[in-house]
Design a protein around this motif. Structure first.
Motif, PDB file in Angstrom:
ATOM      1  N   ASP A 198       1.728 -36.352  63.928  1.00  0.00           N
ATOM      2  CA  ASP A 198       2.185 -37.731  63.775  1.00  0.00           C
ATOM      3  C   ASP A 198       1.008 -38.665  63.487  1.00  0.00           C
ATOM      4  OD1 ASP A 198       4.224 -39.953  64.187  1.00  0.00           O
ATOM      5  OD2 ASP A 198       2.801 -40.440  65.781  1.00  0.00           O
ATOM      6  N   ALA A 199      -0.092 -38.477  64.198  1.00  0.00           N
ATOM      7  CA  ALA A 199      -1.271 -39.316  63.973  1.00  0.00           C
ATOM      8  C   ALA A 199      -1.822 -39.115  62.572  1.00  0.00           C
ATOM      9  CB  ALA A 199      -2.340 -39.002  65.022  1.00  0.00           C
ATOM     10  N   ASP A 200      -1.816 -37.873  62.097  1.00  0.00           N
ATOM     11  CA  ASP A 200      -2.313 -37.574  60.748  1.00  0.00           C
ATOM     12  C   ASP A 200      -1.447 -38.259  59.687  1.00  0.00           C
ATOM     13  OD1 ASP A 200      -4.012 -36.004  58.854  1.00  0.00           O
ATOM     14  OD2 ASP A 200      -2.065 -35.090  58.382  1.00  0.00           O
ATOM     15  N   ILE A 201      -0.129 -38.210  59.865  1.00  0.00           N
ATOM     16  CA  ILE A 201       0.779 -38.858  58.911  1.00  0.00           C
ATOM     17  C   ILE A 201       0.547 -40.364  58.894  1.00  0.00           C
ATOM     18  CG2 ILE A 201       3.222 -39.412  58.480  1.00  0.00           C
ATOM     19  CD1 ILE A 201       3.878 -36.583  59.508  1.00  0.00           C
ATOM     20  N   ARG A 202       0.380 -40.966  60.074  1.00  0.00           N
ATOM     21  CA  ARG A 202       0.149 -42.409  60.131  1.00  0.00           C
ATOM     22  C   ARG A 202      -1.167 -42.793  59.458  1.00  0.00           C
ATOM     23  NH1 ARG A 202      -0.095 -44.362  65.611  1.00  0.00           N
ATOM     24  NH2 ARG A 202      -0.103 -42.242  66.428  1.00  0.00           N
ATOM     25  N   ARG A 203      -2.188 -41.954  59.615  1.00  0.00           N
ATOM     26  CA  ARG A 203      -3.472 -42.255  58.957  1.00  0.00           C
ATOM     27  C   ARG A 203      -3.340 -42.170  57.436  1.00  0.00           C
ATOM     28  NH1 ARG A 203      -5.686 -39.190  63.359  1.00  0.00           N
ATOM     29  NH2 ARG A 203      -5.687 -37.319  62.057  1.00  0.00           N
ATOM     30  N   ARG A 204      -2.601 -41.141  56.956  1.00  0.00           N
ATOM     31  CA  ARG A 204      -2.490 -40.933  55.507  1.00  0.00           C
ATOM     32  C   ARG A 204      -1.621 -41.985  54.830  1.00  0.00           C
ATOM     33  NH1 ARG A 204       0.127 -36.608  54.327  1.00  0.00           N
ATOM     34  NH2 ARG A 204       0.454 -35.575  56.334  1.00  0.00           N
ATOM     35  N   HIS A 205      -0.698 -42.567  55.570  1.00  0.00           N
ATOM     36  CA  HIS A 205       0.197 -43.582  54.995  1.00  0.00           C
ATOM     37  C   HIS A 205      -0.056 -44.944  55.633  1.00  0.00           C
ATOM     38  CE1 HIS A 205       2.504 -40.438  52.927  1.00  0.00           C
ATOM     39  NE2 HIS A 205       2.412 -39.740  54.046  1.00  0.00           N
ATOM     40  N   ALA A 206      -1.275 -45.185  56.034  1.00  0.00           N
ATOM     41  CA  ALA A 206      -1.609 -46.399  56.779  1.00  0.00           C
ATOM     42  C   ALA A 206      -1.457 -47.640  55.924  1.00  0.00           C
ATOM     43  CB  ALA A 206      -3.030 -46.301  57.311  1.00  0.00           C
ATOM     44  N   THR A 207      -0.913 -48.697  56.542  1.00  0.00           N
ATOM     45  CA  THR A 207      -0.849 -50.017  55.917  1.00  0.00           C
ATOM     46  C   THR A 207      -1.597 -51.054  56.751  1.00  0.00           C
ATOM     47  OG1 THR A 207       1.259 -50.466  57.034  1.00  0.00           O
ATOM     48  CG2 THR A 207       1.359 -49.527  54.807  1.00  0.00           C
ATOM     49  N   THR A 208      -2.067 -50.647  57.933  1.00  0.00           N
ATOM     50  CA  THR A 208      -2.839 -51.553  58.795  1.00  0.00           C
ATOM     51  C   THR A 208      -4.087 -50.824  59.280  1.00  0.00           C
ATOM     52  OG1 THR A 208      -1.771 -50.859  60.864  1.00  0.00           O
ATOM     53  CG2 THR A 208      -0.670 -52.608  59.588  1.00  0.00           C
ATOM     54  N   GLY A 209      -5.023 -51.602  59.784  1.00  0.00           N
ATOM     55  CA  GLY A 209      -6.245 -51.020  60.321  1.00  0.00           C
ATOM     56  C   GLY A 209      -5.971 -50.115  61.500  1.00  0.00           C
ATOM     57  N   ARG A 210      -4.997 -50.499  62.342  1.00  0.00           N
ATOM     58  CA  ARG A 210      -4.658 -49.671  63.506  1.00  0.00           C
ATOM     59  C   ARG A 210      -4.145 -48.308  63.069  1.00  0.00           C
ATOM     60  NH1 ARG A 210      -0.904 -52.031  68.247  1.00  0.00           N
ATOM     61  NH2 ARG A 210      -2.880 -53.118  68.639  1.00  0.00           N
ATOM     62  N   GLU A 211      -3.292 -48.287  62.028  1.00  0.00           N
ATOM     63  CA  GLU A 211      -2.747 -47.006  61.563  1.00  0.00           C
ATOM     64  C   GLU A 211      -3.819 -46.136  60.916  1.00  0.00           C
ATOM     65  OE1 GLU A 211       0.425 -48.370  59.077  1.00  0.00           O
ATOM     66  OE2 GLU A 211       1.924 -48.179  60.674  1.00  0.00           O
ATOM     67  N   ARG A 212      -4.805 -46.782  60.249  1.00  0.00           N
ATOM     68  CA  ARG A 212      -5.891 -46.001  59.632  1.00  0.00           C
ATOM     69  C   ARG A 212      -6.727 -45.276  60.673  1.00  0.00           C
ATOM     70  NH1 ARG A 212      -5.864 -50.204  55.774  1.00  0.00           N
ATOM     71  NH2 ARG A 212      -7.306 -51.484  57.002  1.00  0.00           N
ATOM     72  N   HIS A 213      -6.711 -45.751  61.905  1.00  0.00           N
ATOM     73  CA  HIS A 213      -7.493 -45.128  62.980  1.00  0.00           C
ATOM     74  C   HIS A 213      -6.579 -44.530  64.052  1.00  0.00           C
ATOM     75  CE1 HIS A 213     -10.304 -48.048  61.125  1.00  0.00           C
ATOM     76  NE2 HIS A 213     -11.200 -47.095  61.361  1.00  0.00           N
ATOM     77  N   ALA A 214      -5.376 -44.163  63.652  1.00  0.00           N
ATOM     78  CA  ALA A 214      -4.404 -43.619  64.610  1.00  0.00           C
ATOM     79  C   ALA A 214      -4.929 -42.336  65.246  1.00  0.00           C
ATOM     80  CB  ALA A 214      -3.079 -43.331  63.917  1.00  0.00           C
ATOM     81  N   GLU A 215      -4.796 -42.249  66.560  1.00  0.00           N
ATOM     82  CA  GLU A 215      -5.220 -41.077  67.317  1.00  0.00           C
ATOM     83  C   GLU A 215      -4.016 -40.486  68.047  1.00  0.00           C
ATOM     84  OE1 GLU A 215      -8.109 -39.570  67.468  1.00  0.00           O
ATOM     85  OE2 GLU A 215      -9.123 -40.995  66.125  1.00  0.00           O
ATOM     86  N   PRO A 216      -3.957 -39.166  68.198  1.00  0.00           N
ATOM     87  CA  PRO A 216      -2.859 -38.573  68.960  1.00  0.00           C
ATOM     88  C   PRO A 216      -2.953 -38.928  70.432  1.00  0.00           C
ATOM     89  CG  PRO A 216      -4.507 -36.908  68.450  1.00  0.00           C
ATOM     90  CD  PRO A 216      -4.902 -38.156  67.706  1.00  0.00           C
ATOM     91  N   LEU A 217      -1.820 -38.895  71.121  1.00  0.00           N
ATOM     92  CA  LEU A 217      -1.823 -39.156  72.560  1.00  0.00           C
ATOM     93  C   LEU A 217      -2.771 -38.187  73.252  1.00  0.00           C
ATOM     94  CD1 LEU A 217      -0.434 -40.872  74.786  1.00  0.00           C
ATOM     95  CD2 LEU A 217       1.232 -39.002  75.018  1.00  0.00           C
ATOM     96  N   TYR A 218      -2.724 -36.929  72.816  1.00  0.00           N
ATOM     97  CA  TYR A 218      -3.689 -35.930  73.261  1.00  0.00           C
ATOM     98  C   TYR A 218      -3.689 -34.784  72.262  1.00  0.00           C
ATOM     99  CZ  TYR A 218       0.640 -34.192  75.525  1.00  0.00           C
ATOM    100  OH  TYR A 218       1.927 -33.794  75.802  1.00  0.00           O
ATOM    101  N   THR A 219      -4.686 -33.939  72.352  1.00  0.00           N
ATOM    102  CA  THR A 219      -4.872 -32.844  71.403  1.00  0.00           C
ATOM    103  C   THR A 219      -4.508 -31.503  72.036  1.00  0.00           C
ATOM    104  OG1 THR A 219      -7.149 -32.423  72.080  1.00  0.00           O
ATOM    105  CG2 THR A 219      -6.794 -34.121  70.383  1.00  0.00           C
ATOM    106  N   ARG A 220      -4.499 -30.477  71.216  1.00  0.00           N
ATOM    107  CA  ARG A 220      -4.235 -29.129  71.727  1.00  0.00           C
ATOM    108  C   ARG A 220      -5.316 -28.693  72.724  1.00  0.00           C
ATOM    109  NH1 ARG A 220      -3.031 -26.613  65.875  1.00  0.00           N
ATOM    110  NH2 ARG A 220      -4.334 -28.416  65.374  1.00  0.00           N
ATOM    111  N   GLU A 221      -6.543 -29.145  72.496  1.00  0.00           N
ATOM    112  CA  GLU A 221      -7.611 -28.826  73.459  1.00  0.00           C
ATOM    113  C   GLU A 221      -7.319 -29.493  74.809  1.00  0.00           C
ATOM    114  OE1 GLU A 221      -8.088 -29.787  70.342  1.00  0.00           O
ATOM    115  OE2 GLU A 221      -8.846 -27.902  69.504  1.00  0.00           O
ATOM    116  N   ASP A 222      -6.823 -30.723  74.779  1.00  0.00           N
ATOM    117  CA  ASP A 222      -6.438 -31.395  76.024  1.00  0.00           C
ATOM    118  C   ASP A 222      -5.328 -30.622  76.728  1.00  0.00           C
ATOM    119  OD1 ASP A 222      -8.205 -33.580  75.615  1.00  0.00           O
ATOM    120  OD2 ASP A 222      -6.735 -34.558  74.309  1.00  0.00           O
ATOM    121  N   ALA A 223      -4.363 -30.131  75.956  1.00  0.00           N
ATOM    122  CA  ALA A 223      -3.261 -29.364  76.540  1.00  0.00           C
ATOM    123  C   ALA A 223      -3.773 -28.087  77.206  1.00  0.00           C
ATOM    124  CB  ALA A 223      -2.230 -29.024  75.467  1.00  0.00           C
ATOM    125  N   GLN A 224      -4.674 -27.393  76.534  1.00  0.00           N
ATOM    126  CA  GLN A 224      -5.226 -26.169  77.108  1.00  0.00           C
ATOM    127  C   GLN A 224      -6.015 -26.450  78.380  1.00  0.00           C
ATOM    128  OE1 GLN A 224      -7.233 -24.891  73.516  1.00  0.00           O
ATOM    129  NE2 GLN A 224      -5.737 -23.262  73.163  1.00  0.00           N
TER     130      GLN A 224
END
Length: 462
Positions: A106-132
């Motif tokens: 979801d974060a990757d899609i928001r970055r690729r289709h960003a229309t605002t500065g916030r979306e261009r720097h979108a980060e996931p809530l957490y990563t797979r490394e965080d989950a592990q």
């Protein structure tokens, strides 16, 4: 000693409660909030405590609405143990990695289709490394085992009968020479349901936190549910359509395949091709059969002697995306089981786009649909819905099969509560507002117990 209500005190999802004992801080669950985009945005808010100050977490089971913020808790500084039933560790790895993958995508899609500065720097809530890292903090326990997890806090898990490894949490707390027993129901399953054992009730509790997902209704009896499903399959077959089943990958999908084998002839399933279109559900099925000691007697007999069940020669496991896409070329004769169970993501959305406008098709819901989700809109009767930004007319038949729910109904939960030998003080959580009121009234009328409905932030001295 005091208990503070936090998550799932005003909704079903986001289960989390805070226990403070002798200077220690303990969490009961740390779940993800699910529903509308506005509700899901709450997951990014700060916790009402410092994660680094949490000494331990007790996890009732692996469903994301109970476990899904654990990676965020670890990411923000929690470094203690997470106590849970052994099977929950295996399921949590599957579930949390999937949740993290969705967040990253979801974060990757928001970055690729960003229309605002916030979306261009979108980060996931957490990563797979965080989950592990979160799963690495989990410590497994058996049902019935008692363990001192903090000074003066003894933990025991009993079988909740909801999904594999789901637990009723019993905490015996001693402070200042006084002892209190706190019981948290987690999510309770149905009695006499297939695959898993019935819920167990502890002998006593001073304080009881009980879920209320279906506290205002009764599920159809099991044989009625079997007959209802058979009629849906026969009607869809006559009308030459497909059947879509949005199913939770953990628990529901495994139970559905078990029932398909059991009622193969009665439901005339030889006329269909069945697709389990969920890599997570496929992996969870392997985990389920790897814990024979947690299955009920009938399921255990079938596991140990597969010849007792008809072979599902028409069952297809579609793990790869390419195989999933090919299913949408099929115009009739397909039963498609796919996630997510609330239609708020996953492969089921693609199948809905190809079938939802066709009156000869059927969509079968077998579990709770949170407010704001596409699933809730469909069971609520909306005739036009949006999927991936495009509007679709709803013409397919919509069916809700409560008898297959992994949650017990009002009668199941009252039966479970009636098993206590004393009279606990009850707090109703994990339910929609009106449902909690209805369930509170039922408890007071049937069991004559003192019942409260807490709000987020409410605190109880134990």
């Amino acid at each position: 000693m005091e208990l503070q209500f936090y998550g799932a005190a005003e909704r079903v999802t986001g289960s989390c409660h805070i226990l403070r004992v002798a200077g220690h801080l303990l969490l009961l669950d740390c779940g993800l909030i699910q529903g509308s985009p506005e509700e899901e945005a709450l997951n990014r808010e700060l916790f009402p405590f410092e994660p680094a100050d949490v000494d331990a977490v007790v996890l009732s089971h692996g469903h994301i609405d109970h476990s899904g913020r654990l990676p965020l808790l670890v990411k923000r500084g929690f470094s203690g143990p997470v106590y849970t039933q052994h099977a929950t560790i295996d399921l949590s790895l599957v579930l949390l990695l999937d949740s993290a993958s969705l967040a990253e995508r979801d974060a990757d899609i928001r970055r690729r289709h960003a229309t605002t500065g916030r979306e261009r720097h979108a980060e996931p809530l957490y990563t797979r490394e965080d989950a592990q890292r979160a799963v690495a903090r989990m410590r497994g326990m058996e049902y019935g085992e008692t363990k001192e997890i903090l000074p003066g806090v003894r933990l025991r898990f009993l079988d909740a009968g909801h999904i594999l490894g789901s637990a009723v949490v019993e905490l015996r707390i001693t402070e200042g020479g006084e002892e209190r027993t706190l019981v948290f129901s987690g999510d309770l399953g149905q009695y006499e349901s297939p695959v898993l054992r019935d819920p167990e009730t502890p002998e006593k509790a001073d304080i009881l936190l009980v879920e209320s997902t279906y506290g205002d209704r009764l599920h159809r009896d099991f044989q009625g549910t079997v007959a209802e499903l058979g009629e849906i399959f026969r009607t869809a077959c006559r009308e030459c359509g497909n059947i879509l089943i949005p199913a939770f990958s953990i628990g529901r999908s495994q139970e559905l395949l078990y029932l398909f084998a059991t009622y193969y002839s009665q439901w005339e399933l030889d006329k269909w091709q069945v697709y389990l279109d969920s890599p997570m559900a496929i992996e969870a099925g392997r985990i389920y059969w790897g814990y024979p000691g947690l299955l009920d007697e009938e399921a255990l007999a079938f596991r140990n002697n597969p010849a007792l069940l008809p072979p599902l020669d028409n069952l297809h496991f579609t793990e790869r995306v390419e195989a999933s896409r090919k299913i949408n070329d099929i115009r009739n004769g397909a039963i498609i089981i796919a996630g997510s169970g609330m239609c708020n993501g996953g492969r089921i959305l693609h199948h809905l786009k190809y079938n939802i406008h066709r009156p000869e098709c059927r969509i079968i819901f077998t579990g709770y649909q949170a407010p704001g989700t596409l699933g809730r809109k469909l069971v609520g009767g909306e005739k036009q819905v949006s999927i991936h930004g495009r509007s679709y007319r709803v013409a397919a038949g919509i069916h809700t099969i409560g008898g297959l729910s992994a949650h017990g109904d009002r009668a199941d939960m009252l039966r479970w509560m009636d098993g206590f030998r004393n009279r606990p003080e009850v707090y109703v959580v994990h339910g929609d507002a009106g449902v909690k009121v209805s369930f509170r009234n039922a408890i007071e009328e049937r069991l004559q117990l003192k019942v409260s409905i807490p709000k987020p932030g409410d605190m109880v001295k134990l």
